[in-house]
Design a protein around this motif. Structure first.
Motif, mmCIF file in Angstrom:
data_model
loop_
_atom_site.group_PDB
_atom_site.id
_atom_site.type_symbol
_atom_site.label_atom_id
_atom_site.label_comp_id
_atom_site.label_asym_id
_atom_site.label_seq_id
_atom_site.Cartn_x
_atom_site.Cartn_y
_atom_site.Cartn_z
ATOM 1 N N ILE A 162 0.914 21.316 -9.723
ATOM 2 C CA ILE A 162 0.065 21.784 -8.625
ATOM 3 C C ILE A 162 0.570 21.180 -7.322
ATOM 4 N N PHE A 163 0.710 22.002 -6.292
ATOM 5 C CA PHE A 163 1.085 21.512 -4.963
ATOM 6 C C PHE A 163 -0.100 21.697 -4.023
ATOM 7 N N ILE A 164 -0.505 20.610 -3.356
ATOM 8 C CA ILE A 164 -1.636 20.654 -2.427
ATOM 9 C C ILE A 164 -1.181 20.472 -0.994
ATOM 10 N N GLY A 165 -0.257 19.551 -0.772
ATOM 11 C CA GLY A 165 0.238 19.278 0.579
ATOM 12 C C GLY A 165 1.258 18.169 0.534
ATOM 13 N N ASP A 166 1.968 17.979 1.652
ATOM 14 C CA ASP A 166 3.045 16.993 1.697
ATOM 15 C C ASP A 166 2.541 15.565 1.498
ATOM 16 N N LYS A 167 1.297 15.286 1.868
ATOM 17 C CA LYS A 167 0.761 13.932 1.765
ATOM 18 C C LYS A 167 0.015 13.685 0.451
ATOM 19 N N VAL A 168 -0.034 14.704 -0.401
ATOM 20 C CA VAL A 168 -0.788 14.584 -1.650
ATOM 21 C C VAL A 168 0.158 14.631 -2.848
ATOM 22 N N THR A 169 0.134 13.580 -3.642
ATOM 23 C CA THR A 169 0.897 13.523 -4.884
ATOM 24 C C THR A 169 -0.039 13.860 -6.039
ATOM 25 N N VAL A 170 0.373 14.812 -6.884
ATOM 26 C CA VAL A 170 -0.462 15.229 -8.009
ATOM 27 C C VAL A 170 0.219 14.861 -9.324
ATOM 28 N N LYS A 171 -0.517 14.188 -10.196
ATOM 29 C CA LYS A 171 -0.035 13.838 -11.526
ATOM 30 C C LYS A 171 -1.045 14.337 -12.555
ATOM 31 N N LYS A 205 0.824 -1.206 0.000
ATOM 32 C CA LYS A 205 0.000 0.000 0.000
ATOM 33 C C LYS A 205 0.863 1.263 0.000
ATOM 34 N N LYS A 206 0.458 2.231 -0.835
ATOM 35 C CA LYS A 206 1.154 3.510 -0.910
ATOM 36 C C LYS A 206 0.222 4.689 -0.631
ATOM 37 N N TYR A 207 -1.072 4.527 -1.004
ATOM 38 C CA TYR A 207 -2.025 5.628 -0.860
ATOM 39 C C TYR A 207 -3.295 5.159 -0.146
ATOM 40 N N ASP A 208 -3.837 6.039 0.679
ATOM 41 C CA ASP A 208 -5.168 5.777 1.234
ATOM 42 C C ASP A 208 -6.225 5.966 0.145
ATOM 43 N N TYR A 209 -6.091 7.061 -0.602
ATOM 44 C CA TYR A 209 -7.072 7.380 -1.640
ATOM 45 C C TYR A 209 -6.363 7.693 -2.955
ATOM 46 N N CYS A 210 -6.843 7.089 -4.025
ATOM 47 C CA CYS A 210 -6.390 7.400 -5.377
ATOM 48 C C CYS A 210 -7.553 8.086 -6.087
ATOM 49 N N ILE A 211 -7.376 9.351 -6.456
ATOM 50 C CA ILE A 211 -8.455 10.159 -7.020
ATOM 51 C C ILE A 211 -8.214 10.344 -8.508
ATOM 52 N N LEU A 212 -9.174 9.889 -9.313
ATOM 53 C CA LEU A 212 -9.037 9.928 -10.766
ATOM 54 C C LEU A 212 -10.048 10.909 -11.346
ATOM 55 N N LEU A 213 -9.565 12.043 -11.796
ATOM 56 C CA LEU A 213 -10.441 13.036 -12.419
ATOM 57 C C LEU A 213 -10.573 12.730 -13.908
ATOM 58 N N SER A 214 -11.767 12.969 -14.437
ATOM 59 C CA SER A 214 -11.997 12.700 -15.856
ATOM 60 C C SER A 214 -13.284 13.392 -16.284
ATOM 61 N N GLY A 215 -13.592 13.262 -17.568
ATOM 62 C CA GLY A 215 -14.857 13.780 -18.067
ATOM 63 C C GLY A 215 -14.753 15.159 -18.681
ATOM 64 N N PRO A 216 -15.871 15.647 -19.188
ATOM 65 C CA PRO A 216 -15.883 16.922 -19.912
ATOM 66 C C PRO A 216 -15.766 18.123 -18.986
ATOM 67 N N GLU A 217 -15.263 19.201 -19.570
ATOM 68 C CA GLU A 217 -15.248 20.485 -18.871
ATOM 69 C C GLU A 217 -16.618 21.153 -19.019
ATOM 70 N N PRO A 218 -16.993 22.014 -18.055
ATOM 71 C CA PRO A 218 -16.181 22.516 -16.943
ATOM 72 C C PRO A 218 -16.248 21.646 -15.693
ATOM 73 N N SER A 261 -5.886 18.970 1.412
ATOM 74 C CA SER A 261 -4.878 19.439 2.371
ATOM 75 C C SER A 261 -5.374 19.335 3.807
ATOM 76 N N LYS A 262 -6.710 19.273 3.983
ATOM 77 C CA LYS A 262 -7.284 19.153 5.331
ATOM 78 C C LYS A 262 -7.446 17.702 5.757
ATOM 79 N N LEU A 263 -7.227 16.784 4.825
ATOM 80 C CA LEU A 263 -7.426 15.369 5.100
ATOM 81 C C LEU A 263 -6.083 14.747 5.483
ATOM 82 N N ASN A 264 -6.018 14.154 6.641
ATOM 83 C CA ASN A 264 -4.768 13.571 7.128
ATOM 84 C C ASN A 264 -4.590 12.164 6.562
ATOM 85 N N SER A 265 -4.466 12.089 5.225
ATOM 86 C CA SER A 265 -4.342 10.799 4.549
ATOM 87 C C SER A 265 -3.408 10.948 3.356
ATOM 88 N N THR A 266 -2.767 9.851 2.987
ATOM 89 C CA THR A 266 -1.922 9.866 1.785
ATOM 90 C C THR A 266 -2.825 9.741 0.560
#
Length: 363
Positions: free
Chosen positions: A248-257, A202-215, A229-234
């Protein structure tokens, strides 16, 4: 195997509504290559970029996208769809004319169209892929109109492949299992997924996948930028923007790709406890095939996604929240107490391709 079907070159063309149609074509393209077919891809924009990353040696022909414009409300979506019908009809006609030329220029023997209605021809066999035999609409009368239009176009093809299981359990429910099927042969091919389940640390508590049309993609991204940044989770946030270079930088526990290639995304999902994503059909097929616990946020105004999220939550397969009320710090931790039901769905394998082609081409 290509010689067994008197077919050498196959054109594969995904629709441009988000990246899902392109990603679910990946296992089909892999199977075609493995079986000895020459594959040509038709795509544009982000879809072409993604498929070029996965298949850098394949030819990609540019083809204009449908570029459907969405609204953020139930009634607004209905009006938007109606207003765009004349434009879409013109695009489908132009797409059909484009294909007639491409078949001759590139000696195409078989066409596999993922929801591109204009890619039919009398010259060669043409397969239409869709999970939406029933097109969910926000209004009953509009749904009936869309159903008639849908079948009118599907029936121009040689056969229809449905990426779902024929019986239970299945993912799409009434979308892929209508009371009445199209007039052409319909074959359920199992769910499509690029990924395989792996036992990784395990590396992340949550993996968030954004997708779909704008906006709507950006609107949901703003919620995560403010809330993670308020969530104490990786967390891993994948923005769903192939080709983007912004950081984009959100917080030390958040990796953004901005984007992950298929093998990288497969690894990240397998390394995560929970997956947060839209309830787009391709995303659901991939997440459920990996037996991952998912948190779904349907795209506002997209009736199909709302239906799928509601259906899968009722069955206990996934947890779901609406975008307008979604709050990271409040709703993500709720997944830990949700009673997820694990289920295995029959999936498409490379060994299934000969059987599908035999049934499709036996005319």
């Amino acid at each position: 195997m290509a010689d067994n079907f008197n077919i050498q070159t196959v054109l594969v063309a995904p629709l441009d509504w988000g990246l899902g149609h392109a990603t679910r074509c990946i296992p089909i393209i892999r199977a075609l290559e493995t079986k000895g077919f020459n594959v040509i891809i038709a795509a544009d924009g982000a879809q072409a970029h993604l498929l070029n990353q996965e298949f850098p040696m394949l030819t990609i022909l540019p083809i204009p996208g449908y570029r459907v414009r969405y609204a953020g409300t139930r009634v607004g979506l209905a009006l938007a769809l109606i207003k765009q019908l004349p434009r879409l009809k013109k695009l489908i006609t132009e797409e059909h004319q484009w294909l007639q030329q491409v078949i001759d220029q590139h000696q195409i023997d078989l066409v596999i169209s993922d929801n591109r209605y204009g890619l039919y021809s009398e010259k060669v066999s043409c397969i239409f892929i869709t999970h939406q035999l029933t097109i969910k609409a926000p209004l009953g009368w509009l749904q009936k109109i869309l159903q008639r239009i849908n079948y009118r176009h599907i029936n121009r093809f040689s056969a229809c492949w449905v990426p779902d299981t024929e019986g239970e359990p299945n993912i799409a429910g009434i979308l892929s299992h209508p009371k009445q099927l199209p007039a052409i042969p319909v074959w359920y091919m199992g769910i499509l997924s690029r990924f395989r389940e792996k036992k990784l640390e395990k590396k992340y508590d949550y993996c968030i996948l954004l997708s779909g049309p704008e906006p709507q993609r950006s609107l949901l991204e703003e919620k995560f930028i403010l809330g993670l940044s308020k969530l104490n989770s990786t967390c891993l946030l994948v923005r769903g923007k192939p080709g983007e270079t912004e950081t984009i930088f959100i917080g030390d526990k958040v990796t953004v790709k901005n984007h992950l290639r298929g093998n990288e995304l497969e690894e990240a999902i397998n390394q995560s406890d929970y997956i947060v994503c839209r309830s787009g059909y391709t995303s659901l097929m991939e997440i459920l095939s990996l037996h991952k616990k998912a948190i779904l946020i349907p795209t506002p105004g997209q009736t199909e996604q709302k239906y799928l999220a509601k259906r899968l939550q009722e069955k206990g397969y996934c947890l779901s929240f609406s975008q307008d009320r979604f709050d990271c710090s409040k709703h993500l931790p709720m997944a830990k107490t949700f009673s997820y039901q694990q289920v295995s769905f029959a999936a498409f394998e490379e060994t299934d391709l000969p059987h599908l082609l035999k049934n499709t081409l036996a005319r």
